[in-house]
Design a protein around this motif. Structure first.
Motif, PDB file in Angstrom:
ATOM      1  N   TYR A  84      -1.021 -36.596 -13.012  1.00 14.55           N
ATOM      2  CA  TYR A  84       0.058 -37.570 -13.197  1.00 14.55           C
ATOM      3  C   TYR A  84       1.035 -37.183 -14.309  1.00 14.55           C
ATOM      4  O   TYR A  84       1.983 -37.922 -14.577  1.00 14.55           O
ATOM      5  CB  TYR A  84      -0.529 -38.961 -13.487  1.00 14.55           C
ATOM      6  N   THR A 131       8.987 -40.817 -16.051  1.00 13.25           N
ATOM      7  CA  THR A 131       9.130 -42.217 -16.465  1.00 13.25           C
ATOM      8  C   THR A 131       9.600 -42.286 -17.909  1.00 13.25           C
ATOM      9  O   THR A 131      10.513 -43.077 -18.239  1.00 13.25           O
ATOM     10  CB  THR A 131       7.786 -42.956 -16.307  1.00 13.25           C
ATOM     11  N   GLU A 178       4.851 -37.194 -13.367  1.00 15.30           N
ATOM     12  CA  GLU A 178       5.305 -38.570 -13.125  1.00 15.30           C
ATOM     13  C   GLU A 178       5.457 -39.330 -14.444  1.00 15.30           C
ATOM     14  O   GLU A 178       6.431 -40.053 -14.656  1.00 15.30           O
ATOM     15  CB  GLU A 178       4.311 -39.283 -12.216  1.00 15.30           C
ATOM     16  N   GLN A 179       4.514 -39.142 -15.329  1.00 17.29           N
ATOM     17  CA  GLN A 179       4.560 -39.812 -16.632  1.00 17.29           C
ATOM     18  C   GLN A 179       5.763 -39.328 -17.453  1.00 17.29           C
ATOM     19  O   GLN A 179       6.455 -40.130 -18.084  1.00 17.29           O
ATOM     20  CB  GLN A 179       3.247 -39.539 -17.370  1.00 17.29           C
TER      21      GLN A 179
END
Length: 144
Positions: free
Chosen positions: A129, A136, A132-133
């Protein structure tokens, strides 16, 4: 209860754990993940303790038994070279091969750092992840 045995081919293992290091009892690297080799100039046959230093727990990569003893612990590794990225992962002892397997992922603070290392989304496992982190976090920074 019957124990389940897993077997992966090299390509499949690289998709699941692209940042792995396999180390024999002489601390020689016997195999490395496809993305690991993009991030660090490490080759098969290199001495693990000459290439990497343990950041956490400190000083635990001096011999094979020390690495075996790190099973089931969070490990932070640094490459002894120009690249200052830290790898976060774990060691697993492979008894049938008498080798230690490190599986982990690099730690980055921004997408810019990922791009500076010429890594792409395909260099990471689909279940990782991190990208994605970081996306964000980047979106949040742009919104401020």
């Amino acid at each position: 209860m019957v124990a389940t045995v897993f077997s992966f081919g090299t390509d499949q293992f690289n998709r699941i754990f692209p940042f792995y290091i396999l180390i024999d009892s002489d601390l020689k690297i016997t195999s490395i993940g496809k993305s690991m080799s993009k991030l660090y100039p490490v080759s098969v046959g290199a001495d693990f303790s000459s290439c990497f230093e343990m950041k956490l727990p400190h000083g635990s990569n001096e011999d094979f038994d020390s690495l075996k003893g790190l099973t089931n612990q969070v490990v932070l590794l640094n490459f002894k070279g120009l690249n200052e990225n830290t790898l976060r992962g774990q060691f697993e002892y492979l008894e049938d091969q008498n080798q230690v397997l490190f599986i982990g992922t690099p730690r980055f603070n921004s997408m810019e750092e990922v791009r500076e290392e010429n890594l792409t989304l395909n260099d990471f496992a689909k279940h990782d992840y991190l990208i994605e982190q970081l996306d964000t976090l980047n979106d949040q920074e742009l919104a401020v």
